[in-house]
Design a protein around this motif. Structure first.
Motif, mmCIF file in Angstrom:
data_model
loop_
_atom_site.group_PDB
_atom_site.id
_atom_site.type_symbol
_atom_site.label_atom_id
_atom_site.label_comp_id
_atom_site.label_asym_id
_atom_site.label_seq_id
_atom_site.Cartn_x
_atom_site.Cartn_y
_atom_site.Cartn_z
ATOM 1 N N LYS A 57 -19.149 82.800 -1.997
ATOM 2 C CA LYS A 57 -19.223 83.090 -0.562
ATOM 3 C C LYS A 57 -19.349 84.596 -0.322
ATOM 4 C CE LYS A 57 -16.882 78.898 1.052
ATOM 5 N NZ LYS A 57 -15.578 78.273 1.359
ATOM 6 N N TYR A 58 -18.682 85.379 -1.158
ATOM 7 C CA TYR A 58 -18.811 86.837 -1.051
ATOM 8 C C TYR A 58 -20.275 87.244 -1.202
ATOM 9 C CZ TYR A 58 -18.882 91.706 -2.471
ATOM 10 O OH TYR A 58 -19.187 93.038 -2.572
ATOM 11 N N GLU A 59 -20.955 86.656 -2.191
ATOM 12 C CA GLU A 59 -22.364 86.995 -2.430
ATOM 13 C C GLU A 59 -23.236 86.662 -1.219
ATOM 14 O OE1 GLU A 59 -23.799 88.668 -4.747
ATOM 15 O OE2 GLU A 59 -21.926 88.921 -5.851
ATOM 16 N N GLU A 60 -22.916 85.523 -0.614
ATOM 17 C CA GLU A 60 -23.776 84.987 0.433
ATOM 18 C C GLU A 60 -23.564 85.630 1.798
ATOM 19 O OE1 GLU A 60 -24.657 80.432 1.990
ATOM 20 O OE2 GLU A 60 -23.613 80.785 0.098
ATOM 21 N N LEU A 61 -22.367 86.142 2.040
ATOM 22 C CA LEU A 61 -21.982 86.538 3.410
ATOM 23 C C LEU A 61 -21.918 88.064 3.572
ATOM 24 C CD1 LEU A 61 -19.414 83.677 3.764
ATOM 25 C CD2 LEU A 61 -21.250 84.108 5.411
ATOM 26 N N ASN A 63 -8.885 79.696 -1.972
ATOM 27 C CA ASN A 63 -7.926 79.442 -3.047
ATOM 28 C C ASN A 63 -8.574 79.299 -4.416
ATOM 29 O OD1 ASN A 63 -9.055 76.934 -2.624
ATOM 30 N ND2 ASN A 63 -7.141 75.834 -3.016
ATOM 31 N N LYS A 64 -9.918 79.340 -4.465
ATOM 32 C CA LYS A 64 -10.583 79.233 -5.765
ATOM 33 C C LYS A 64 -11.506 80.432 -5.987
ATOM 34 C CE LYS A 64 -10.220 74.445 -6.859
ATOM 35 N NZ LYS A 64 -10.222 73.451 -5.776
ATOM 36 N N VAL A 65 -11.408 80.997 -7.190
ATOM 37 C CA VAL A 65 -12.146 82.214 -7.527
ATOM 38 C C VAL A 65 -13.654 82.020 -7.404
ATOM 39 C CG1 VAL A 65 -12.765 83.663 -9.503
ATOM 40 C CG2 VAL A 65 -10.361 83.244 -8.955
ATOM 41 N N GLN A 66 -14.170 80.961 -8.012
ATOM 42 C CA GLN A 66 -15.619 80.771 -8.019
ATOM 43 C C GLN A 66 -16.172 80.615 -6.600
ATOM 44 O OE1 GLN A 66 -17.525 81.030 -10.898
ATOM 45 N NE2 GLN A 66 -19.046 81.280 -9.294
ATOM 46 N N GLU A 67 -15.435 79.833 -5.813
ATOM 47 C CA GLU A 67 -15.876 79.590 -4.429
ATOM 48 C C GLU A 67 -15.864 80.897 -3.634
ATOM 49 O OE1 GLU A 67 -13.760 76.318 -2.695
ATOM 50 O OE2 GLU A 67 -14.595 76.693 -0.696
ATOM 51 N N MET A 68 -14.815 81.687 -3.833
ATOM 52 C CA MET A 68 -14.722 82.948 -3.103
ATOM 53 C C MET A 68 -15.846 83.897 -3.537
ATOM 54 S SD MET A 68 -11.390 85.268 -2.352
ATOM 55 C CE MET A 68 -11.396 86.619 -3.460
ATOM 56 N N VAL A 85 -12.021 91.891 -3.787
ATOM 57 C CA VAL A 85 -10.926 91.191 -3.097
ATOM 58 C C VAL A 85 -10.064 92.175 -2.294
ATOM 59 C CG1 VAL A 85 -9.318 91.290 -5.074
ATOM 60 C CG2 VAL A 85 -9.119 89.426 -3.395
ATOM 61 N N SER A 86 -9.648 91.772 -1.092
ATOM 62 C CA SER A 86 -8.833 92.650 -0.233
ATOM 63 C C SER A 86 -7.360 92.575 -0.576
ATOM 64 C CB SER A 86 -8.969 92.235 1.241
ATOM 65 O OG SER A 86 -10.147 92.732 1.768
ATOM 66 N N LEU A 87 -6.895 91.353 -0.828
ATOM 67 C CA LEU A 87 -5.473 91.157 -1.116
ATOM 68 C C LEU A 87 -5.319 89.885 -1.939
ATOM 69 C CD1 LEU A 87 -2.499 92.070 -0.566
ATOM 70 C CD2 LEU A 87 -2.546 90.655 1.495
ATOM 71 N N ILE A 88 -4.590 89.985 -3.048
ATOM 72 C CA ILE A 88 -4.265 88.803 -3.858
ATOM 73 C C ILE A 88 -2.842 88.377 -3.493
ATOM 74 C CG2 ILE A 88 -3.920 87.909 -6.199
ATOM 75 C CD1 ILE A 88 -6.033 89.938 -7.172
ATOM 76 N N HIS A 89 -2.714 87.173 -2.917
ATOM 77 C CA HIS A 89 -1.416 86.728 -2.415
ATOM 78 C C HIS A 89 -0.559 86.045 -3.487
ATOM 79 C CE1 HIS A 89 -2.358 86.591 2.151
ATOM 80 N NE2 HIS A 89 -3.390 87.177 1.577
ATOM 81 N N TRP A 93 -11.600 89.551 2.115
ATOM 82 C CA TRP A 93 -11.350 88.317 1.358
ATOM 83 C C TRP A 93 -9.931 88.280 0.793
ATOM 84 C CZ3 TRP A 93 -14.531 84.395 1.948
ATOM 85 C CH2 TRP A 93 -15.862 84.650 2.286
ATOM 86 N N HIS A 94 -9.192 87.232 1.108
ATOM 87 C CA HIS A 94 -7.823 87.057 0.628
ATOM 88 C C HIS A 94 -7.779 85.903 -0.368
ATOM 89 C CE1 HIS A 94 -5.663 89.593 3.693
ATOM 90 N NE2 HIS A 94 -6.888 89.547 4.197
#
Ligand SMILES: *Cc1c(COP(=O)(O)O)cnc(C)c1O
Length: 221
Positions: free
Chosen positions: A55-59, A47-52, A83-87, A65-66
């Protein structure tokens, strides 16, 4: 219970429905996601851009990623490439920025319109009328780098299951109505994102195609 076992149990309860599971990993470390990943799971929600973005960088890069939380226009650029889908699209202004950043990234970004269905003041989202106005606006028609692939909603935070079910039913009805009435090359009503840890089974019964489950998989936050 392990994370992998929790995911397997929930996926089993969704068998026979057209509903897929998104594991909501917000606030949880990358190691928790890695555990699910190693068991073969690929679909995660933040739910947070920075966190996502971190994690994207690390994984591993084949994770889907949603983005499920409120999105500010000035942060779209950090997730647009992957990003795969922005809800959580709740304004034309935000959609225009997503379009701009998607074009820069050389891609089309699938989005859901977040519809306000709860009896609460605090949740983000569009009314049904606002959603229709957005989809029929001249500006929307120019946004060639986005696709609207469905709707997202959050039910009221209540123990009243009848009320929650009613809110899910209402969103499904609106979804079906849009599917029949909106004729646009970049609008397809395919995904209905509704249901969380406490109500995902009910949501699946009421026509959800994507349930967003966090604490029932990763434990309390
Ligand atoms: C946190 C969150 C969820 C998951 O909530 P749980 O009750 O932990 O399953 C689902 N959707 C959104 C938008 C969220 O922010």
């Amino acid at each position: 219970m392990s994370i992998a076992q929790n995911i397997a149990d929930i996926e089993k309860t969704l068998e026979g429905t057209s509903c897929r599971l998104i594991a909501v990993s917000k606030t949880k470390p990358a190691s928790a996601i890695a555990e699910a990943y190693e068991a073969g799971f690929r679909r995660f929600g933040e739910n947070k851009v920075q966190e996502m973005a971190d994690k994207y960088e690390e994984l591993p890069k084949d994770i889907e990623w949603h983005l499920i939380g409120h999105l500010q226009s000035n942060k779209v650029k950090y997730i647009a490439p992957f990003v795969s889908l922005i809800h959580s699209v709740d304004s034309l202004k935000l959609l225009a920025e997503i379009n701009k950043q998607a074009a820069k990234a050389g891609r089309q970004i699938p989005c859901l319109l977040q519809i306000f269905i709860a009896q609460e003041e605090t949740k983000f989202g569009l009314s049904e009328t606002e959603a229709i106005d957005l989809l029929q606006s001249a500006e929307f028609d120019t946004l060639e780098n986005i696709r609207i692939v469905g709707l997202m909603g959050m039910a009221s935070n209540t123990d009243n299951n009848a009320q929650i079910r009613q809110e899910f039913k209402g969103l499904k009805q609106f979804f079906d109505r849009l599917a029949q009435t909106i004729q646009h090359p970049r609008v397809q009503m395919q995904e209905l994102s509704m249901g969380m840890s406490g109500d995902y089974l009910m949501a699946a019964q009421e026509g959800s195609t994507l349930v967003r489950v966090g604490s029932a998989i990763f434990g309390h936050r």
